[in-house]
Write a protein that holds these residues in place. Structure first.
Motif, short mmCIF file in Angstrom:
data_model
loop_
_atom_site.label_atom_id
_atom_site.label_comp_id
_atom_site.label_asym_id
_atom_site.label_seq_id
_atom_site.Cartn_x
_atom_site.Cartn_y
_atom_site.Cartn_z
N ALA A 16 45.73 -92.31 -27.77
CA ALA A 16 44.84 -91.51 -27.39
C ALA A 16 44.36 -91.27 -28.13
N CYS A 17 44.86 -91.32 -29.45
CA CYS A 17 44.91 -90.91 -31.40
C CYS A 17 43.57 -92.07 -32.08
N VAL A 18 44.25 -93.12 -31.35
CA VAL A 18 43.34 -94.00 -31.43
C VAL A 18 41.53 -93.99 -31.01
N VAL A 19 41.50 -93.89 -29.71
CA VAL A 19 39.77 -93.32 -28.92
C VAL A 19 39.72 -92.39 -29.86
N LEU A 105 39.55 -104.20 -31.06
CA LEU A 105 39.88 -103.10 -29.38
C LEU A 105 38.11 -102.73 -29.24
N ALA A 106 37.77 -102.66 -28.07
CA ALA A 106 36.77 -101.52 -27.83
C ALA A 106 37.79 -100.36 -27.34
N LEU A 107 37.03 -99.22 -27.82
CA LEU A 107 36.99 -97.98 -27.46
C LEU A 107 35.85 -96.97 -26.92
N VAL A 108 36.53 -96.50 -25.61
CA VAL A 108 35.38 -96.09 -24.91
C VAL A 108 35.76 -94.35 -24.34
N LYS A 109 34.88 -93.91 -24.65
CA LYS A 109 35.64 -92.51 -24.20
C LYS A 109 33.83 -92.12 -23.53
#
Length: 213
Positions: A16-19, A105-109
């Motif tokens: 979660a920190c990474v995102v 990575l693909a990071l999505v929110k």
């Protein structure tokens, strides 16, 4: 479907920190960092630091989950927030000194409703958890990620020179859910008085929000 445990942002998971740290729209204009103030608040809340000149983020002295200097994320390409899609994403390089690894990575929110169909597995209590938080007046975002394929990694590395990444619809699928983040957006104490004064001065008062409703 019981609700998940609510933890302070500075005690959240490493994923979660990474995102939160790397998936944002903050940019440098002149000497200032501009963008969504909630995104900057989230980075500060997890104890990380963002350098817009190099597009890198890393845990600082106040980070509890990841030790200072143990990790660095670099944004390689950004798919900006779309009100139609209700989400944003980035392709990022993550260097983790604690595991001596570098991952892409693909990071999505985005809104929980928008991310739900993009997840490989939807955890039990997904709907009830974010609904309960929203009903408490919180602004709720879902966080997700996945590893890039070899081809996607190659395009991500070239993105700074080519100006383009893999197709967005291909990137934002098969995601792993890493958690919700809930922000308390309190009404200012003087709001009621300001509205009252506007009404008494013959102004028509309306509220415009970013909500789908």
């Amino acid at each position: 479907g019981g609700q998940g445990k609510i933890t302070p942002m500075d005690d959240t998971s490493k994923d979660a920190c990474v995102v939160l740290g790397a998936c944002h729209s903050l940019v440098q204009v002149g000497e200032k960092v501009v963008g969504d103030p909630i995104e900057m608040a989230a980075i500060q809340a997890i104890g990380w630091e963002y350098d817009p000149s190099t597009q890198t983020v890393k845990p600082g002295k106040k980070s509890k989950v990841v030790q200072e200097g143990d990790m660095q994320g670099t944004v390689l390409y950004r798919y900006h927030f779309s009100s139609k899609l209700q989400r944003m994403s980035v392709l990022a390089q993550i260097k983790d000194k604690s595991t001596h690894s570098t991952s892409y990575l693909a990071l999505v929110k985005g809104s929980p409703e928008a991310l739900k169909p993009l997840l490989r597995t939807v955890p039990a209590g997904f709907d009830s958890t974010y609904t309960a938080l929203a009903e408490d007046g919180m602004r709720v975002l879902a966080l997700a990620m996945r590893s890039l394929s070899g081809d996607e990694e190659g395009l991500a590395k070239q993105a700074s020179s080519t100006g383009k990444g893999p197709a967005r619809e291909e990137v934002e699928q098969g995601l792993t859910f890493v958690g919700f983040v809930a922000f308390s957006c309190l009404v200012r104490k003087d709001t009621a008085e300001v509205v009252k004064q506007l009404q008494e001065s013959s102004h028509q008062v309306a509220m415009a929000t970013g909500d789908a409703a």
